[in-house]
Design a protein around this motif. Structure first.
Motif, PDB file in Angstrom:
ATOM      1  N   GLY A 195     -36.577  56.021  97.596  1.00 48.46           N
ATOM      2  CA  GLY A 195     -36.038  57.374  97.687  1.00 48.46           C
ATOM      3  C   GLY A 195     -36.930  58.395  97.013  1.00 48.46           C
ATOM      4  O   GLY A 195     -37.035  59.547  97.463  1.00 48.46           O
ATOM      5  N   TYR A 252     -39.688  59.279  99.498  1.00 50.90           N
ATOM      6  CA  TYR A 252     -39.171  60.132 100.565  1.00 50.90           C
ATOM      7  C   TYR A 252     -38.849  61.529 100.032  1.00 50.90           C
ATOM      8  O   TYR A 252     -39.042  62.524 100.733  1.00 50.90           O
ATOM      9  N   ALA A 253     -38.363  61.604  98.795  1.00 49.36           N
ATOM     10  CA  ALA A 253     -38.035  62.905  98.214  1.00 49.36           C
ATOM     11  C   ALA A 253     -39.287  63.763  98.053  1.00 49.36           C
ATOM     12  O   ALA A 253     -39.261  64.975  98.315  1.00 49.36           O
ATOM     13  N   ALA A 269     -34.576  63.646 106.075  1.00 54.84           N
ATOM     14  CA  ALA A 269     -34.032  63.946 104.747  1.00 54.84           C
ATOM     15  C   ALA A 269     -33.884  65.452 104.547  1.00 54.84           C
ATOM     16  O   ALA A 269     -32.875  65.921 104.011  1.00 54.84           O
ATOM     17  N   TYR A 307     -33.527  60.905  98.615  1.00 51.39           N
ATOM     18  CA  TYR A 307     -32.920  59.779  97.897  1.00 51.39           C
ATOM     19  C   TYR A 307     -31.822  59.119  98.736  1.00 51.39           C
ATOM     20  O   TYR A 307     -31.688  57.889  98.724  1.00 51.39           O
ATOM     21  N   GLY A 357     -33.570  56.971 101.383  1.00 50.03           N
ATOM     22  CA  GLY A 357     -34.172  55.796 100.762  1.00 50.03           C
ATOM     23  C   GLY A 357     -33.137  54.757 100.365  1.00 50.03           C
ATOM     24  O   GLY A 357     -33.316  53.553 100.603  1.00 50.03           O
ATOM     25  N   ILE A 358     -32.041  55.204  99.773  1.00 49.51           N
ATOM     26  CA  ILE A 358     -30.997  54.277  99.338  1.00 49.51           C
ATOM     27  C   ILE A 358     -30.332  53.608 100.541  1.00 49.51           C
ATOM     28  O   ILE A 358     -30.105  52.385 100.546  1.00 49.51           O
TER      29      ILE A 358
END
Length: 298
Positions: free
Chosen positions: A9, A12-13, A231, A248, A251-252
């Motif tokens: 995450g 990706y963030a 995202a 996040y 990703g999670i």
């Protein structure tokens, strides 16, 4: 599993934040962000047809290597802004989007021309591949590094946006670009800063990916950017906190599906992630953290 989810995450963030910054000031989804990551990774090695190429920037001491790779990607981002996007700034959004795709394909072709299309292996940061035991849990060192780097960059960016004059101008431009220009915000400088930050983030992400995977591929930045784009949308396109939150979440969700899906279904993990993204947007089309930009889009 939690560490895996937070680490992914975090990556990706960071990518979502780079996309969100540029969109905030230009209303442009810059798909060339994927190629910034790819070129940052390939700058580590000497161009050759070998699958185990000699190191170029990767041969420098750690600090010099990081600074050099980030500098290469930042300069590339500024060049694309100056040559490909600035002349089209007064055009409609569709033209800018097509230009973004054109820049992306040009950079991909350039990588293939210089380095060839075959995947390569590269070894940097070997000392980070070992595991660290914390509270009875063995955690790969590279995941701790990823989370630490992401947290540090996020804190630095928040301080920059809130405490510096240029950061305040950048936030103002992201909120209402035309009004910010009328109030004296320098458009060229603000947009260049947004692209420079996206390049800085792209170079950092490329290093983290290479340390994690040990491979170079012309599409190394593609999937992270696709996930990061989703995202930014579910977080609230144009919202920087929303981009981080969305990163996040994606990703999670990705790690949870990879862990809990039956083995024969894990190949369809991406479909599950995108289905959940669609479900979130059906319930909240403007994104989780709505902004003026997202309301205009809706």
């Amino acid at each position: 599993m939690l560490i895996d989810a937070i680490s992914l995450g975090s990556l990706y963030a960071l990518v979502a934040l780079a996309i969100g910054l540029v969109f905030g000031v230009m209303r442009l989804i810059n798909f060339a962000q994927a190629d910034y990551i790819t070129i940052g990774a390939y700058s580590l090695v000497i161009p050759t047809a070998s699958i185990t190429p000699p190191l170029l920037l990767g041969a420098l001491p750690a600090v010099a290597m990081v600074i050099s790779v980030v500098a290469v990607v930042t300069v590339l981002a500024l060049l694309t802004e100056r040559l490909a996007f600035r002349p089209l700034r007064s055009s409609d959004p569709t033209t800018l989007l097509i230009s973004s795709f054109a820049v992306s394909y040009f950079l991909q072709s350039l990588i293939i021309l210089v380095h060839g299309g075959r995947p390569k292996t590269v070894s940097i940061g070997d000392s980070l591949t070992g595991a660290v035991e914390m509270l009875g849990v063995r955690i790969p060192g590279v995941q701790l590094l990823t989370m630490a780097v992401a947290l540090t960059l996020l804190i630095c960016l928040v301080l920059f946006l809130k405490k510096t004059p240029m950061g305040v101008q950048l936030r103002a431009a992201a909120e209402d670009f035309q009004m910010a220009r009328l109030l004296g915000v320098p458009a060229n400088k603000v947009i260049a800063i947004a692209f420079a930050i996206s390049g800085l983030l792209g170079g950092t992400i490329s290093l983290l990916f290479v340390v994690q995977t040990g491979t170079l591929d012309i599409k190394i930045g593609m999937m992270p950017t696709v996930y990061a784009f989703f995202a930014t949308v579910i977080g609230g396109i144009g919202s920087l906190p929303g981009a981080v939150l969305g990163g996040y979440i994606v990703g999670i969700i990705s790690v949870l599906l990879q862990s809990y899906l039956p083995e024969e279904m894990r190949a369809f993990r991406d479909a599950g992630v995108f289905s959940l993204v669609i479900l979130i947007l059906l319930m909240r089309p403007q994104g989780l953290l709505a902004t003026k930009a997202s309301k205009e889009r809706v």
